[in-house]
Write an enzyme that holds these catalytic residues in place. Structure first.
Site, mmCIF file in Angstrom:
data_model
loop_
_atom_site.group_PDB
_atom_site.id
_atom_site.type_symbol
_atom_site.label_atom_id
_atom_site.label_comp_id
_atom_site.label_asym_id
_atom_site.label_seq_id
_atom_site.Cartn_x
_atom_site.Cartn_y
_atom_site.Cartn_z
ATOM 1 N N ALA A 385 -3.598 4.818 -3.519
ATOM 2 C CA ALA A 385 -3.780 5.112 -4.938
ATOM 3 C C ALA A 385 -3.098 6.374 -5.436
ATOM 4 O O ALA A 385 -2.837 6.485 -6.625
ATOM 5 C CB ALA A 385 -5.267 5.221 -5.250
ATOM 6 N N ALA A 386 -2.864 7.317 -4.569
ATOM 7 C CA ALA A 386 -2.360 8.606 -5.055
ATOM 8 C C ALA A 386 -1.029 8.435 -5.755
ATOM 9 O O ALA A 386 -0.213 7.626 -5.314
ATOM 10 C CB ALA A 386 -2.198 9.570 -3.873
ATOM 11 N N GLY A 389 -1.894 6.987 -10.948
ATOM 12 C CA GLY A 389 -1.408 6.411 -12.194
ATOM 13 C C GLY A 389 -1.781 4.953 -12.333
ATOM 14 O O GLY A 389 -2.239 4.494 -13.388
ATOM 15 N N LYS A 390 -1.573 4.209 -11.250
ATOM 16 C CA LYS A 390 -1.867 2.781 -11.326
ATOM 17 C C LYS A 390 -3.361 2.536 -11.394
ATOM 18 O O LYS A 390 -3.819 1.615 -12.071
ATOM 19 C CB LYS A 390 -1.267 2.067 -10.126
ATOM 20 C CG LYS A 390 0.235 2.225 -10.037
ATOM 21 C CD LYS A 390 0.817 1.359 -8.976
ATOM 22 C CE LYS A 390 2.283 1.645 -8.775
ATOM 23 N NZ LYS A 390 2.550 2.964 -8.172
ATOM 24 N N CYS A 509 8.428 1.109 -3.731
ATOM 25 C CA CYS A 509 9.486 1.734 -4.512
ATOM 26 C C CYS A 509 10.754 1.777 -3.687
ATOM 27 O O CYS A 509 11.470 2.769 -3.667
ATOM 28 C CB CYS A 509 9.081 3.124 -4.968
ATOM 29 S SG CYS A 509 8.653 4.202 -3.622
#
Lengths: 737, 180
Positions: A385-386, A389-390, A509
């Site tokens: 999660a870090a 944002g999502k 990414c």
């Protein structure tokens, strides 16, 4: 009586005989200028060159018009040939020096052989012959072995290129002084000229220049500082040649040579390491590659996401504009995104930011959450999660209902998650610090799961240029391994029977195929999941095949995003739906195989051999079937061979049967497992139809429900009927368990 | 994670009531479900019961945060309210203070509010009353303690402090680490 002067009649009088008018500065000066041009102080050299030039301009015309005979006494029996020189020349160019020597000899002997090949050069020779006497001294005085033909060719080149005479002279002087520089300059010149015309570049083919750099000049380039401009020009020309290879290539030079030069140039110019450039060359066509590399040099635009829990995009935009921020909506595809062009205040410290009305987030990070589209009241897991944002985007889509578990393995980065969650006013989140791979044990049964896996970061090079040189094969494979474990854990955390969900979104990414399609394909094999459309209508489709790998065709539904085409960070998104909560531990064949592997190890080989003998005569029909198989099922037959991890179950590769059988003979170990059941099947196949082979493949296809249509249903049934199980057990008993 | 003891509950509610008075029960009985407070690592978390159930699956050392953190208990069992509670204090605040745009930034840097920066203040604010600080656009910026009563604020000179700073949203950047 004289003529009277009549004063009333005014006779117009023009300028008198001696009157002189000033015509204007230009006209006046032109006299002087002309005069200056006239007696330009040419050296004897230059004078001769000038004469040559004058002559040469005449001669090409002569050549083209009518192939005249040679001007020397052999014109009677010497006939100039057609211009097939290119090929012949290039073949001979590899031994350029020897060629020159030959020609020199020919000159002396008036050799006919070479003359036929080199008509132009013959003419040059003729020219040179005239000068031979004059220039002989000067040549020696030069101290250099500049063959007359080289000089002549250079002149001709100059004529065809559109350079002013004075430059040529200077160039010539420089070139004559240093052969090596000559080569480099000529590389560029040549490439340009090639693009312009199909003129025969006597003795200076592009291919030749590429080769020479490989040997001596490349080494020199390493030592000398190659001008970046030169490299850039060379890259561009190389790309141009590669794009129009059949027209612009030099005969005798392989594409691979061009590619290797391009690779090293790109590494130097953009500061990448060889590994990464090679990988990128595999993924992109050459022209796109340049765009990609250029895009990685500049930053992507700053984007923010409106927090709809606290404000609306309109109001936020207004407030920010009042603060002096220049912004625009992000695009049609997002209702909450804004792109910031410039700002007079730090965008990460405005009171609006601090009160949680928006979040700084890359545009590509919007996509996985949009694909996942969590609904109100669902339970969602964000495995990596870090910085949050999502997670917060999901919370705002869920309107703070339901529950979100935000997990990250890195405790330091979790602080940013906590901060962002509180700032944006998310109340339904639980934050924990587990290793993602442990997750199914901690908690399961989520409606949706988002996995933004840690990756090599090749999509965000613009943010982190260290990736250019810091990543190598081991890094990518390590990431891929971790991602595979994580995706399996993620799948196990999803509840397939969820009334509203059962979805997993996997994203990275990175643009590497090893971290993207390969991982998803692995998941498809290992679990009861299928790919579904992401809901993102833009972006490039995922690869179905890549180099030697073949992926499941449904991978077309995944999406790839690139910095140069979508103007966002490189990204990959795939949405999976879980079909069943049961984990296929292993297909039946491999179950048997593994259980009896040790026992029947020796015997199996024996069994294999007689069967393989049977196979051989029937190998040809099988091969054709193999071909069919290959088409029917996009298989990754190579990957199991490649990734021989301990216990890697080759359960999936029954279709590799024949192949693996052969390998098994050689290895005797690894593919035994799969070979054995395949052997059984082979026996049947020898008797039966090719469709049954398909059956075997498609058995595995129970996972790929999408692909399995009626055919496979029947086939599955057939499978059950002729289950190799019984036969196998019989064999076991036979062998003497 | 454990429920608060009576004493802890008392301390905390006292602190909260300084800002929101008797509206505390609105925090607990909400239309969308029952919410509760839980203690974890000396911090008080406010969450709905649904999340509570799921959070119990997570082991204590791995759990970082649940729902919203309201504040923490110091070593001497005093309760310190954090900025993260602002979202729940702001709608129920009894006494409010509005700050002029010019001194907004100053407050966000952690400075006290001076008379010159004071835009509005609710009537009948007692001295040392807990107040919530807003910007002129009605955006909550933080909370503090009134240094002067409303009456006194009118009289006092421009350079004197009217609101003591206690927490502001600039802390999200300044002291991100201390949030957890």
């Amino acid at each position: 009586m004289g003529r009277k002067l009549d004063p009333t009649v005014k006779v117009k009088r023009g300028p008198g005989r001696k009157a002189r008018k000033q015509k204007g500065a230009e006209t006046e000066l032109s006299k002087f200028l002309v005069d200056d041009d006239g007696p330009k102080k040419l050296s004897s050299r230059s004078r001769k060159r000038a004469i040559k030039r004058a002559q040469v301009t005449k001669e090409p015309k002569q050549e083209e018009k009518s192939k005249k005979g040679f001007s020397d006494e052999n014109s009677k029996w010497l006939k100039p040939t057609q211009r097939k020189r290119k090929i012949e020349q290039s073949e001979e160019d590899e031994d350029s020096d020897s060629q020159w020597e030959e020609e020199d000899d020919d000159e002396d002997e008036e050799g006919f052989v070479k003359k036929e090949m080199e008509e132009e050069d013959d003419d040059d020779e003729d020219m040179v012959d005239d000068y031979g006497a004059d220039e002989g001294d000067e040549q020696d005085s030069d101290g250099e072995e500049l063959l007359p033909i080289e000089r002549a060719a250079r002149k001709q080149k100059k004529q065809t290129s559109k350079k002013p005479g004075s430059d040529d002279d200077e160039d010539e002087d420089e070139e004559e002084e240093d052969d090596d520089d000559e080569e480099d300059e000529k590389d560029d010149l040549k490439e340009d000229e090639e693009e312009e015309e199909d003129t025969v570049q006597a003795n200076f083919d592009e291919t030749e220049t590429f080769k020479l750099p490989a040997a001596a000049d490349r080494a020199k380039e390493g030592l000398l500082q190659m001008d970046l401009q030169t490299i850039h020009q060379r890259i561009r020309d190389n790309v141009d040649v590669l794009s129009h290879f059949s027209e612009k290539r030099e005969e005798g030079k392989e594409r691979s040579e061009y590619l290797s030069l391009l690779r090293s140039d790109l590494c130097t110019y953009y500061s990448y390491n060889e590994f990464l450039i090679s990988k990128l060359m595999d993924i992109f066509p050459v022209s796109e590659l340049i765009d990609f590399l250029e895009a990685n040099e500049i930053q992507r635009p700053v984007t923010i996401r409106t927090n709809t829990l606290k404000t609306r995009r309109r109001d936020l935009a207004q407030a920010l504009i009042n603060r002096g921020v220049n912004l625009d909506p992000l695009g049609k595809w997002s209702k909450v995104g804004l792109v910031i062009y410039d700002s007079s205040v730090p965008i990460g410290a405005t009171p609006e930011y601090l009160s949680g009305q928006y979040m700084l987030q890359g545009a590509s990070s919007f996509l996985p959450v949009m694909a996942l589209s969590p609904q109100e009241g669902e339970s969602v897991l964000d495995m990596s999660a870090a910085p949050g944002g999502k997670t917060t985007y999901m919370a705002q889509l869920m309107r703070n209902t339901g529950m979100i578990v935000a997990n990250d393995a890195n405790a330091d980065r979790l602080k940013s998650v906590v901060g962002n969650i509180h700032r944006l006013g998310v109340t339904n989140a639980v934050i924990c610090n587990y290793d993602g791979r442990q997750f199914p044990k901690v908690m399961g049964g989520f409606d949706r799961v988002l996995l933004d896996a840690p990756c090599s970061g090749t999509g965000v090079i613009s943010k982190d240029p260290g990736v250019k040189t810091g990543k190598d094969e081991a890094d990518v494979l390590r990431s891929a391994h971790l991602q595979k474990e994580l995706i399996l854990s993620a799948i196990d955390s999803v509840n397939a029977d969820s009334p509203t969900g059962g979805y997993l979104v996997y994203c990275t990414c990175s643009i590497m195929v090893e971290e993207n399609e390969w991982v998803v394909d692995y998941a498809l094999k290992k679990r009861n999941v299928k790919l579904v459309p992401t809901g993102l209508d833009f972006g490039k489709e995922g690869f179905i095949r890549f180099k030697e790998r073949r992926f499941h065709p449904s991978l077309k539904l995944s999406r790839r995003f690139y910095p140069h085409s979508q103007n966002m960070d490189g990204f990959f998104v795939a949405k999976l739906k879980k079909l069943s909560n049961t984990i296929p531990t292993a297909p039946r064949e491999t179950d048997e195989v593994e259980s009896t592997k040790t026992e029947t190890a020796a015997s199996s080989e024996q069994i294999q051999k007689p069967e393989s003998k049977q196979q051989k005569p029937a190998s040809t029909p099988e091969k054709s079937n193999m071909g069919k198989k290959q088409k029917l099922k996009p298989e990754k037959s190579e990957t199991p061979i490649i990734t021989k991890k301990a216990g890697v179950k080759s359960e999936n590769k029954k279709s590799d049967g024949p192949k693996k059988a052969k390998i098994a003979k050689l290895d005797g170990e690894t593919s035994k497992k799969s070979a054995k059941p395949n052997k059984k099947q082979k026996v049947k196949e020898l008797n039966g139809d090719s469709t049954k082979e398909v059956v075997i493949e498609k058995k595995k296809g129970s996972q790929f429900e999408k692909n399995n249509k009626t055919k496979n249903k029947n086939l599955l049934k057939k499978n059950k009927n002729r289950m190799g199980k019984n036969k196998f057990k019989k064999l076991k008993n036979m062998v003497g368990q | 994670m454990r429920p608060l003891t009576d004493e802890e509950t008392k301390t905390m509610f006292e602190k909260l009531s300084k800002y929101i008075g008797e509206n505390i029960k609105l925090l607990i009985d909400r239309p969308d479900g029952t919410y509760c407070f839980r203690l974890h690592n000396d911090r008080v978390y406010y969450m709905s019961e649904k999340i509570l159930k799921l959070a119990t699956n997570i082991s204590r050392d791995k759990l970082v945060s649940v729902g919203t953190c309201f504040g923490k208990f110091t070593k001497t069992q005093k309760f310190r309210l954090h900025i993260t509670a602002l979202d729940f204090l702001a709608p129920y605040a009894k006494f409010k203070v509005w700050v002029k745009p010019g001194s907004e930034q100053s407050f966000l840097y952690g400075n006290h509010v001076m008379k010159s920066g004071l835009g509005r203040i609710t009537e009948n604010t007692a001295q040392y009353q807990g107040v919530v600080v807003y910007s002129m656009a009605d955006v909550p910026l933080g909370f503090g303690v009134a240094a002067k009563t409303t009456q006194e604020c009118r009289k006092v000179d421009p350079m004197s402090i009217v609101v003591f700073h206690q927490a502001d949203i600039g802390e999200y950047i300044r002291s991100e680490d201390t949030l957890t």
